[in-house]
Design an enzyme around this catalytic site. Structure first.
Site, PDB file in Angstrom:
ATOM      1  N   ASN A   1      -9.388  -4.101   6.775  1.00  0.00           N
ATOM      2  CA  ASN A   1      -8.585  -2.985   7.270  1.00  0.00           C
ATOM      3  C   ASN A   1      -8.803  -2.827   8.775  1.00  0.00           C
ATOM      4  O   ASN A   1      -9.932  -2.847   9.232  1.00  0.00           O
ATOM      5  CB  ASN A   1      -9.013  -1.705   6.526  1.00  0.00           C
ATOM      6  CG  ASN A   1      -8.076  -0.528   6.769  1.00  0.00           C
ATOM      7  OD1 ASN A   1      -6.935  -0.703   7.200  1.00  0.00           O
ATOM      8  ND2 ASN A   1      -8.567   0.676   6.491  1.00  0.00           N
TER       9      ASN A   1
ATOM     10  N   ASP B   1       0.984  -7.643   2.145  1.00  0.00           N
ATOM     11  CA  ASP B   1       1.177  -6.201   1.962  1.00  0.00           C
ATOM     12  C   ASP B   1       2.665  -5.851   1.866  1.00  0.00           C
ATOM     13  O   ASP B   1       3.219  -5.198   2.749  1.00  0.00           O
ATOM     14  CB  ASP B   1       0.499  -5.452   3.120  1.00  0.00           C
ATOM     15  CG  ASP B   1       0.238  -3.992   2.775  1.00  0.00           C
ATOM     16  OD1 ASP B   1       0.763  -3.529   1.747  1.00  0.00           O
ATOM     17  OD2 ASP B   1      -0.486  -3.322   3.545  1.00  0.00           O
TER      18      ASP B   1
ATOM     19  N   PHE C   1       2.344  -3.378   8.869  1.00  0.00           N
ATOM     20  CA  PHE C   1       1.448  -2.747   7.882  1.00  0.00           C
ATOM     21  C   PHE C   1       0.117  -2.288   8.430  1.00  0.00           C
ATOM     22  O   PHE C   1      -0.619  -1.567   7.747  1.00  0.00           O
ATOM     23  CB  PHE C   1       1.248  -3.638   6.655  1.00  0.00           C
ATOM     24  CG  PHE C   1       0.350  -4.836   6.847  1.00  0.00           C
ATOM     25  CD1 PHE C   1       0.855  -6.024   7.326  1.00  0.00           C
ATOM     26  CD2 PHE C   1      -0.996  -4.765   6.517  1.00  0.00           C
ATOM     27  CE1 PHE C   1       0.041  -7.143   7.487  1.00  0.00           C
ATOM     28  CE2 PHE C   1      -1.832  -5.865   6.674  1.00  0.00           C
ATOM     29  CZ  PHE C   1      -1.306  -7.055   7.168  1.00  0.00           C
ATOM     30  N   ASP C   2      -0.223  -2.666   9.669  1.00  0.00           N
ATOM     31  CA  ASP C   2      -1.513  -2.215  10.203  1.00  0.00           C
ATOM     32  C   ASP C   2      -1.539  -2.442  11.710  1.00  0.00           C
ATOM     33  O   ASP C   2      -0.602  -3.000  12.284  1.00  0.00           O
ATOM     34  CB  ASP C   2      -2.665  -2.982   9.530  1.00  0.00           C
ATOM     35  CG  ASP C   2      -3.996  -2.224   9.562  1.00  0.00           C
ATOM     36  OD1 ASP C   2      -4.021  -1.077  10.058  1.00  0.00           O
ATOM     37  OD2 ASP C   2      -5.014  -2.756   9.093  1.00  0.00           O
TER      38      ASP C   2
ATOM     39  N   ASN D   1     -11.420   4.643   5.319  1.00  0.00           N
ATOM     40  CA  ASN D   1     -10.434   4.423   6.372  1.00  0.00           C
ATOM     41  C   ASN D   1     -10.719   5.359   7.544  1.00  0.00           C
ATOM     42  O   ASN D   1     -10.692   4.952   8.704  1.00  0.00           O
ATOM     43  CB  ASN D   1      -9.023   4.648   5.820  1.00  0.00           C
ATOM     44  CG  ASN D   1      -7.948   4.237   6.811  1.00  0.00           C
ATOM     45  OD1 ASN D   1      -7.972   3.131   7.329  1.00  0.00           O
ATOM     46  ND2 ASN D   1      -7.027   5.134   7.095  1.00  0.00           N
TER      47      ASN D   1
ATOM     48  N   GLY E   1       2.359   6.022   9.298  1.00  0.00           N
ATOM     49  CA  GLY E   1       3.712   6.447   8.976  1.00  0.00           C
ATOM     50  C   GLY E   1       4.680   5.293   9.193  1.00  0.00           C
ATOM     51  O   GLY E   1       5.709   5.179   8.543  1.00  0.00           O
ATOM     52  N   ASN E   2       4.307   4.408  10.137  1.00  0.00           N
ATOM     53  CA  ASN E   2       5.095   3.209  10.384  1.00  0.00           C
ATOM     54  C   ASN E   2       4.877   2.144   9.309  1.00  0.00           C
ATOM     55  O   ASN E   2       5.592   1.151   9.277  1.00  0.00           O
ATOM     56  CB  ASN E   2       4.735   2.578  11.736  1.00  0.00           C
ATOM     57  CG  ASN E   2       5.627   3.037  12.865  1.00  0.00           C
ATOM     58  OD1 ASN E   2       5.151   3.642  13.821  1.00  0.00           O
ATOM     59  ND2 ASN E   2       6.921   2.776  12.758  1.00  0.00           N
ATOM     60  N   SER E   3       3.860   2.328   8.470  1.00  0.00           N
ATOM     61  CA  SER E   3       3.603   1.338   7.419  1.00  0.00           C
ATOM     62  C   SER E   3       4.881   1.084   6.641  1.00  0.00           C
ATOM     63  O   SER E   3       5.538   2.029   6.210  1.00  0.00           O
ATOM     64  CB  SER E   3       2.527   1.848   6.463  1.00  0.00           C
ATOM     65  OG  SER E   3       1.259   1.620   6.996  1.00  0.00           O
TER      66      SER E   3
ATOM     67  N   HIS F   1       0.822  -1.223   0.000  1.00  0.00           N
ATOM     68  CA  HIS F   1       0.000   0.000   0.000  1.00  0.00           C
ATOM     69  C   HIS F   1       0.853   1.269   0.000  1.00  0.00           C
ATOM     70  O   HIS F   1       0.352   2.347  -0.309  1.00  0.00           O
ATOM     71  CB  HIS F   1      -1.051  -0.016   1.119  1.00  0.00           C
ATOM     72  CG  HIS F   1      -0.567   0.304   2.502  1.00  0.00           C
ATOM     73  ND1 HIS F   1      -0.228  -0.667   3.420  1.00  0.00           N
ATOM     74  CD2 HIS F   1      -0.401   1.487   3.147  1.00  0.00           C
ATOM     75  CE1 HIS F   1       0.123  -0.096   4.567  1.00  0.00           C
ATOM     76  NE2 HIS F   1       0.027   1.201   4.424  1.00  0.00           N
TER      77      HIS F   1
END
Lengths: 707, 707
Positions: free
Chosen positions: B206, B215, B659-660, B321, B641-643, B78
């Site tokens: 999500n 991801d 990723f989440d 989201n 932002g950590n994704s 993503h």
């Protein structure tokens, strides 16, 4: 995606908890019961007149058990619902508040239709039923011969007053048994928790785990001072059962042995793969859609009419349950290829040439039926709807009444009289003419969408339905007139018709009576066709199941549920509904607080929430959980009718009550999964905690032998 | 019911995994890291120019890392979405099919706005920023002084070409740091799994665990042959980073130590209880309702227009989201009393009189702001909407351009030029005039429902809004005219305006330009008010946080996320979301098959489903699970932002990507719960399984050093 969905592992059979066992089969699986953790002699479970089987009773639609020498009965709150509702008034709503009788004389009279049945004997009568049956006798003649034989056996058995007898069909007709039950007619309400405990979670949590429902209540059986059954009477005294269950207030832990005794209603474990195919492709989807449409009609019709809404509250609950059930069936079948598993069984059985032939004939008879079944369902839904259904029943009762009792149709004999009356009386509380009209219009619309050759002339003629896709406007006008003119919505009228001669019906001007008369010939013809089909299907199915039984000598074969007393055993265990999700076998008090929103159905009494917060009643806590267990899961094999079944530990002591299944168990009626099928119980420790901490029901607990 | 919901246990802090740690703080918690399972020297994590920190890179909105000596980059699918979309055409939809570059020259040019940032230094500049600040300097003057100091530091730092610098505010202004990043502008797509793997579960899954999303994707950084950053060029060569991460193809097991390095965007852990109160009572409910209304408008407007629907697909994803996020916030706050926990912290800090005074001033300034905040949000939502927002930005850019670069507002300096152009260009793909008009009408309606004294004269005058509950019909007519007459929907027009002088704007007849000019004075006044408020709030918050820092000597205090590089550590672990439900830390391949419906977003490629069914690639299986792990859960502390953040094992080897978060982690931005806050990772073994079994990406795996 079927090719890729989870296959039903053959290996799952290894644990073999599956089975609603007839008591007489238990000795054959004694080793398994003992290995699982039964610490009684399995043979002790086969004797209906001994403990613990002697303590198990039926309520007709639920199971219950005696739990004191003075006829105290425990069952589910939802099984005692009618009794609690009957004892409630607008000013004194026992349903909402709950109820505790501290003395015998405070116990409340239950609804008059409530009965307690104690099974006294189960007698094999296959020979007697079959005496007049040759292999050549088929169809309607075969059906009639079986019906006549059954009626003879029942009449003879019921010569003993205060008893109710029935011939039960086992293994699709390969065996018959005469079951004799003592009938107790004075049943009173002793204890019920508040609705917000007894139905906590309501429809939202129905068929759902984790669960936090206090689904239990206590009743008491009363008889005449001489010990005979009679209707409610001030002078009646508590019934003293020969046996009653003892409580184990410590309950059970994860992985412990448990068993449940009860009256499961009906399953389809031995049905064919083609029957599943039909159910998935046609049966459930159509019923689901019908239920959803009926719900919408009732909602629209009762939106601004609280009185009508109240009348249909019970119907709505039933329809909602049906909706969840049918959807659960379809979800279950989407997740596992049940027909493939059934075909594998059929292939094995069909290795025997005689079985193969029976199977082929059965399959073919079923296939024929599937061609007309949906059309018949739609016709039935019209003619059984509300007032029209009542009119047809009344006229039929009049016709049957002209015959000697023994020759009348089952359901219309003298033994059925009081039920017929109750049925007509209850309509008063459950029928509103304008809602009924809207529902009849809906069913008529579904019926009218059938092909012209699938429809029924007599019904088409009455409503002016012609050709393919008939115009419904004249039918709707007819409905308007019928509901405007009928007097059948009046209960006294209906009860009077129950005494009338057929000729009086034929001369009536009431539109519903006239329609019932107009349909009568057709109805009798359809019934005869149906019976001929049933005669054939029973013949082939009995032959097929006979072959299966013959091949099962080394490994006993339990039968499909048929409302007769059964035993199921297994253990306390959670399950994994899907990847990475593990559901634990116990819920706790804290889960109630966690779920609570303050709004129905998650509106636990403040008293209870405060008690949980201060950890009151921690004597009832499980050490493993560091809390009081509320509900638990087991691998037991149950279905509708098992509600209220006592759950017993390895020593036969009461540790809870069966009250529901998990969502994945819904289609277990067709196929049991060791991995997914689970039963939900209310834990004895939660029952005691509620009685003690919430209700302070000291006398009741004393009678139960606790403290 | 608040009195009874689960309290936030003070005891939960015991495990203390919480924290998005600034690298320099790690030595102070070295003992905890080692006790948890870190098998490297914690001090090694503080040096940004060494391994592993030197391998961590930012994408602006996501995190990524170098994983080969030739500039290969791994991040989330993503995060690479824009690049994959850019490389896709109608005829060759790489997004749908996935993409494997088998040679360097096959690698696809990414979207031109994609950048890679390598942090080179973090320098304390608190003294420099504060040089001109006295305690007496407050409000707007304080804000301006800080802004000017920051701009000076940034300009000096960016004198080094190919770098991007920014002054980051820490602890609400108690500290400032200058962060210098190398900027790489040629970033290419190397590998992406098919969308049905990379986005498996889509919006439905999500924020949900259990999860089965692949991801991940690979990019590569390119620079000029001399090693300098430059835009895409055929002659560019792969960038050779000083450091890159090594892969541990065995991955981690339950309870193992893990850490993640990355660029979390923003959290509110140090915000006050009153800020939570406002967010729960006003902020989130209003934003949730606004998001739902915007979604409905877009749905209605694009129902029959696939071209417009495509333009708003990304906006819809963002709004969806947001909807889930805002609802999750409210659900999270309903389940735990966060303000009470924050008040307890505030009471402790306020034992120091100076801190108490700062707290009181901060609280009071915030309370004042809360009075106007919702009115300001509604005004902003109007004036930032689509074409109107573009017109205002263009006019402001023209005004700023008249000043020397150093005196321009941040966002309008020369360094921002290309971003401003990109923004105007991208509008072409994201704006449809009739949808934009409907959205502007919606925002205007919400704005008009404000009290007359809360509204803004200039805007009211333009749209003819008068008094309380103004009639909107003339405003709607004005909108019709504006959209009929404007030429601003044309991209070339907008880009031309980016070169225009302010006077040209003032003479324009374009209704959006005219409205932007009409609002300009008000906008500048509101901005000045806002900056004055920010100056005050920063002053008080810095004082309050300074007091907290002073009191935290024995126990280091990590700061709220601010887009700067952070380290979070913890372990692989599941959680219990509610009574009797345990969520395991790993999902497996079989869970994909179980979830699959064949329809988006659960439409795994057939190739994959077949590979799972035949257990292909079992080399990547975990012994514990007897399957290949797909995603896993950890107790790490992350946020937006950590994704794409690399997840490292105790030896610093790559074992997955963040990723989440789980649903319960949504409100962790305000309060971390050891019991419930969890991060979701894609497992390195699933990444390798997909690359190998689905994509046969041998060259890529070789570059990663696997096999």
């Amino acid at each position: 995606m079927l090719a890729l969905v989870l296959a039903i592992a053959g290996a799952q059979k290894a644990r073999a908890d599956e089975g609603m066992w007839q008591p007489e089969l238990l000795p054959a699986i004694a080793d398994k019961l003992t290995a699982r953790g039964l610490r009684m002699d399995p043979a002790a479970l086969t004797d209906l007149t001994e403990h613990p089987m002697g303590a198990i009773i039926g309520l007709g639609f639920c199971t219950a058990s005696f739990v004191s020498p003075d006829g105290l009965i425990v069952t589910n709150h939802h099984c005692a619902y009618g009794a609690i509702q009957y004892a409630s008034t607008e000013d004194d709503n026992l349903l909402e508040k709950g109820f505790v009788a501290r003395r015998l004389r405070d116990e409340q009279r239950g609804n008059p239709t409530l009965r307690v049945y104690v099974t006294e004997s189960i007698e094999p009568v296959t020979e007697a039923v079959r005496a007049d049956l040759s292999d050549a006798l088929s169809g309607k003649a075969r059906f009639d011969a079986i019906e006549a034989a059954k009626k003879r056996l029942v009449a003879k058995c019921e010569a003993d007053p205060g008893h109710r007898c029935d011939v039960y069909t086992f293994y699709g007709g390969a065996e018959y048994r005469l079951i004799k039950q003592r009938e107790i007619r004075d049943v009173r309400l002793v204890y019920a928790p508040p609705l917000s405990i007894g139905r906590y979670g309501g429809d939202v949590d129905n068929w759902v785990w984790p669960r936090h429902t206090g689904d239990f209540a206590f009743l008491r059986a009363y008889v005449a001072p001489d010990g005979k059954s009679r209707d409610f009477d001030e002078d009646n005294v508590p019934y003293r059962p020969d046996h009653y269950l003892r409580i184990n207030p410590q309950g059970v832990n994860a992985e412990d042995f448990v068993m449940a005794l009860g009256y499961p209603g009906a399953t389809s474990r031995h049905s064919l793969a083609s029957e599943v195919d039909y159910a998935v492709a046609v049966g459930y989807p159509n019923r689901l859609s019908n239920v959803e449409r009926r719900l919408r009609v009732i909602e629209e019709q009762t939106a601004d009419r609280p009185d009508a809404a109240l009348k249909y509250a019970s119907a709505v609950a039933t329809l909602n349950n049906g909706r969840k059930n049918f959807q659960g069936m379809l979800d279950g079948f989407a997740a596992a290829d049940v027909p493939a598993a059934k075909r594998a069984v059929e292939r094995t059985v069909a290795r025997d040439p005689a079985a193969a032939e029976a199977l082929e004939r059965l399959r073919s008879a079923l296939d024929d039926w599937f061609q007309e079944r949906e059309a018949r369902r739609r016709y039935d839904a019209v003619v059984r709807q509300g007032l029209l259904g009542a009119a047809r029943t009344l006229y039929r009762a009049a016709i049957e009444a002209e015959r000697p009792d023994a020759q009348r149709k089952p359901g219309f004999q003298e033994r059925d009289r009081s039920r017929l009356e109750d049925q007509q009386r209850q309509l008063e509380r459950r029928l509103d003419p304008s809602v009924d009209q809207a529902l009849l219009a809906l069913q008529l619309e579904e019926y009218a969408s059938l092909g012209a050759d699938e429809r029924i002339d007599a019904l088409d003629a009455w409503f002016g339905l012609q050709g393919q896709s008939p115009d419904l406007s004249s039918a709707r006008a007819t409905l308007d007139q019928m509901y405007a003119r009928t007097e059948l919505a009046d209960t006294e009228q209906r009860l009077a018709w129950l005494q009338a001669e057929p000729e009086t019906f034929r001369q009536s001007e009431d539109p519903f009576i006239r329609l019932a008369v107009a349909l009568s010939e057709t109805d009798l013809r359809l019934e005869a066709e149906e019976e001929a089909r049933e005669g054939d299907i029973e013949q082939y199915r009995a032959a097929f199941m006979g072959a299966r039984l013959a091949g099962s000598e080394s490994r006993p074969l339990y039968d499909d549920a048929n409302n007769s007393l059964r035993v199921t055993y297994g253990s306390v265990t959670g399950y994994s509904p899907r990847d990475a999700v593990e559901l634990q076998p116990f819920t706790t008090l804290e889960g109630i607080t966690e779920k609570d929103t303050g709004a129905e159905p998650f509106n636990a009494p403040d008293l209870q929430l405060r008690a949980i917060a201060r950890r009151a009643g921690s004597d009832y806590a499980s050490e493993d959980l560091d809390s009081v267990p509320v509900n638990f899961l087991s691998s037991l094999d149950v279905t509708g009718g098992n509600s209220g079944s006592p759950t017993l530990d390895g020593e036969g002591r009461l540790v809870g009550l069966v009250f529901d299944g998990n969502y994945e168990s819904i289609n277990a009626d067709w196929w049991f999964s060791d991995r997914l099928t689970r039963t939900i119980h209310v834990d004895i420790r939660y029952m005691l905690w509620v009685m003690d901490v919430v209700s302070e029901a000291r006398e009741l607990m004393q009678e139960l032998g606790v403290r």
